[in-house]
Design an enzyme around this catalytic site. Structure first.
Site, mmCIF file in Angstrom:
data_model
loop_
_atom_site.group_PDB
_atom_site.id
_atom_site.type_symbol
_atom_site.label_atom_id
_atom_site.label_comp_id
_atom_site.label_asym_id
_atom_site.label_seq_id
_atom_site.Cartn_x
_atom_site.Cartn_y
_atom_site.Cartn_z
ATOM 1 N N HIS A 1 0.865 -1.181 0.000
ATOM 2 C CA HIS A 1 0.000 0.000 0.000
ATOM 3 C C HIS A 1 0.901 1.231 0.000
ATOM 4 C CE1 HIS A 1 -3.644 -2.395 0.888
ATOM 5 N NE2 HIS A 1 -2.791 -3.176 1.534
ATOM 6 N N ARG B 1 -0.264 4.355 -0.543
ATOM 7 C CA ARG B 1 -1.024 5.490 0.008
ATOM 8 C C ARG B 1 -1.107 6.689 -0.928
ATOM 9 N NH1 ARG B 1 -3.216 2.012 3.384
ATOM 10 N NH2 ARG B 1 -2.043 1.584 5.284
ATOM 11 N N ASN C 1 -6.731 0.745 -2.752
ATOM 12 C CA ASN C 1 -7.551 1.395 -1.709
ATOM 13 C C ASN C 1 -6.957 2.740 -1.292
ATOM 14 O OD1 ASN C 1 -5.385 0.121 -0.448
ATOM 15 N ND2 ASN C 1 -6.513 -0.267 1.445
ATOM 16 N N ASP D 1 -8.870 -5.190 -2.169
ATOM 17 C CA ASP D 1 -8.118 -5.496 -0.939
ATOM 18 C C ASP D 1 -8.468 -4.536 0.193
ATOM 19 O OD1 ASP D 1 -6.240 -6.644 0.813
ATOM 20 O OD2 ASP D 1 -4.832 -5.050 0.340
ATOM 21 N N HIS E 1 -9.136 -10.388 -0.828
ATOM 22 C CA HIS E 1 -9.004 -10.233 0.619
ATOM 23 C C HIS E 1 -10.211 -10.995 1.170
ATOM 24 C CE1 HIS E 1 -8.552 -7.669 4.412
ATOM 25 N NE2 HIS E 1 -9.743 -8.215 4.547
ATOM 26 N N HIS F 1 -2.771 -12.696 1.506
ATOM 27 C CA HIS F 1 -2.435 -12.898 2.926
ATOM 28 C C HIS F 1 -3.219 -14.004 3.664
ATOM 29 C CE1 HIS F 1 -5.852 -10.228 3.133
ATOM 30 N NE2 HIS F 1 -5.151 -9.123 2.974
ATOM 31 N N ASN G 1 -4.922 -7.008 9.668
ATOM 32 C CA ASN G 1 -6.058 -7.757 9.158
ATOM 33 C C ASN G 1 -5.656 -8.456 7.868
ATOM 34 O OD1 ASN G 1 -8.634 -8.713 8.924
ATOM 35 N ND2 ASN G 1 -9.470 -6.859 7.978
ATOM 36 N N ASP H 1 2.229 -7.113 2.410
ATOM 37 C CA ASP H 1 1.042 -6.318 2.782
ATOM 38 C C ASP H 1 1.501 -5.045 3.514
ATOM 39 O OD1 ASP H 1 -1.531 -5.406 3.165
ATOM 40 O OD2 ASP H 1 -2.095 -6.928 4.630
ATOM 41 N N HIS I 1 1.224 3.426 8.378
ATOM 42 C CA HIS I 1 0.242 4.292 9.023
ATOM 43 C C HIS I 1 0.955 5.447 9.692
ATOM 44 C CE1 HIS I 1 -3.512 2.215 8.429
ATOM 45 N NE2 HIS I 1 -2.938 1.060 8.742
HETATM 46 ZN ZN LIG Z 1 -5.992 -7.282 2.685
#
Ligand SMILES: [Zn+2]
Length: 485
Positions: free
Chosen positions: A95, A97, A127, A185, A212, A265, A313, A340, A344
């Site tokens: 990710h 971002r 996402n 995802d 996911h 995952h 998650n 993954d 953050h």
């Molecule tokens: Zn995921």
């Protein structure tokens, strides 16, 4: 310019290579990978041609159009003694971002983190804000990443519009814009009817669907694995069956739709059993696991005092689940390792466990963690490289993952003995959220090459030098040694 990587241990499971060997790069591509080439650098500089590699020419075969070039001209040599020379690692699940949350990661910081971790390519998830659900956004991100990231960035587009789980995205247009797969995802596609249309549409466009797997009603409110540890602590749990029932559903639907399914995952033992069943039945399914699910379990969450850096998650599951994942990577069920990587901001994690954001960073720790804890048992070095390079390339249909002549010169140089400590404050990533802070690891990428260009070199790592200088250094080294003796 050509680069001769000499004296390393060449590990490329795509060609069955594992042993002493040399690699020659020209025009951004591999031109030779095989047994050590005879001929000292001094001889090469004097104008004698490199056997095999020299015969392949420089640039002409790779489309460089520069014409034949004597081996001695512009030849650089990289001394890889003591190092593993492997196909550039590929992370199929990160990710970055971008767009929308660049306070958590940017293409530049995520790309730098990837390069520092030994990755030459990553696939980023859609996402973002806004989500990558139309062709213009996919094309924009691919172009921006090519300009700003040190490594290759492949774009995974949204499976449904707005990641809302209702309406399939326009797959043919997404593929034309450069998307390599589709996924929602982070958000499961709850409705089976929608999932059928997603699988059929993606199959028609020739894109794999990355799932996911999480049944949202079963996982609702869960902060960690629903097991003995959560029960004892009074933490809301998400059961392994929330993952498994969706994997079972999607295997059946993928078979019906004739679609390629990739399970993101996998965290539970029963998920691996279902994937084994699907593979035995001939369903085109692949599966990835993360380093954190391979190395940690729910007992570690309690031992860490329910620190939010242990929250992700799917959650860290039971010890038995973890052992089942290890078995599945060793026996060939698992196709790839994925981090993954989910950076953050500090404030997303600076709160009580149940309220904290899900996710951990992984690009800069994955290789070292697996080398330290899983190699050579249960994983041989070649199996590790397969899981981190050839496997991801195969799942996403990418050109890398191999050192075959003609392939892009994406190469990772690994020092298997290098000891280091995980210090999040020194990460290239903007994310510091890792449960592995303070761990002492053995093994690390010391050099990362993308298209033949060195995009990362660890302090003290190998430096390519003109062939003549290498010869001079070697000569000087010999004299020094002679002097000491
Ligand atoms: Zn995921």
């Amino acid at each position: 310019m050509r680069l001769w990587i000499r004296g390393g241990r060449l590990i490329d499971p795509s060609q069955g290579l594992d042993g002493p060997g040399d690699l020659v790069i020209a025009g951004g591509r591999i031109v030779y990978a095989g047994p050590p080439l005879p001929g000292a650098p001094a001889a090469a500089q004097a104008g004698s041609r490199l056997p095999d590699a020299g015969a392949l020419g420089d640039g002409a075969a790779a489309g460089g159009g520069t014409g034949p070039n004597p081996a001695g001209a512009g030849l650089q040599v990289l001394d890889a003694r003591g190092l593993w020379v492997v196909p550039g690692l590929i992370d199929p699940h990160v990710h970055l971002r971008t767009p929308g949350e660049t306070h958590k990661e940017t293409l530049a910081t995520g790309g730098a983190a990837a390069a520092a971790g030994g990755f030459t390519a990553v696939a980023c998830m859609p996402n973002t804000r806004p989500p990558l659900d139309d062709a213009i956004r996919v094309e924009w991100l691919a172009m921006k990443a090519a300009a700003e990231a040190a490594v290759r960035v492949y774009v995974v587009a949204a499976a449904t519009r707005g990641l809302a789980g209702d309406e399939p995205a326009p797959y043919a247009a997404l593929k034309a814009a450069g998307a390599v797969a589709v996924s929602d995802d982070g958000r499961p596609i709850a409705r089976a009817g929608v999932m059928v249309r997603v699988l059929e549409g993606a199959a028609a466009a020739g894109l794999p669907v990355l799932v996911h797997a999480e049944e949202p009603e079963l996982s609702a409110g869960g902060a960690m694995h629903a097991g003995a540890v959560a029960a004892a602590a009074g933490m809301p749990g998400s059961p392994a069956t929330a993952e498994a029932v969706m994997v079972a559903r999607d295997l059946l639907l993928a078979e019906q739709a004739g679609a390629r399914l990739h399970v993101l995952h996998a965290s539970a033992a029963v998920t691996l059993d279902l994937v084994r069943w699907g593979k035995a039945r001939g369903i085109p399914v692949t599966v990835e696991v993360t380093p954190h699910h391979l190395l940690l379990c729910d007992e570690d969450v309690a031992a860490a005092g329910f620190h939010p850096h242990w929250k992700m998650n799917p959650p860290l599951r039971s010890r038995r689940d973890r052992e089942a994942l290890l078995e599945a990577v060793a026996d060939g069920t698992v196709d790839a390792v994925a981090t993954d990587h989910a950076p953050h901001h500090g404030m997303d994690k600076d709160c009580p466990f149940p309220e904290a954001a899900f996710g951990v960073v992984g690009l800069e720790t994955a290789l070292g963690l697996l080398l330290t804890h899983l190699v050579p048992r249960p994983l041989s070095p070649a199996r590790l490289v397969e899981l981190m390079a050839a496997g991801p390339a195969r799942i996403l249909g990418l050109p890398g993952g191999t050192l075959r002549p003609g392939a892009p010169a994406d190469v990772t140089l690994i020092d298997p003995q290098r000891r280091w400590v995980v210090e999040p404050e020194r990460f290239a990533s903007l994310g510091r959220n890792t449960p592995f802070a303070g761990w002492t690891l053995r093994g690390r990428a010391v050099g990362t090459l993308v298209g033949g260009r060195m995009v990362f070199r660890l302090d003290g790592g190998p430096v390519p030098v003109p062939a003549g200088e290498t010869a001079a250094q070697e000569a000087a080294g010999t004299q020094e040694t002679a002097g000491i003796v």
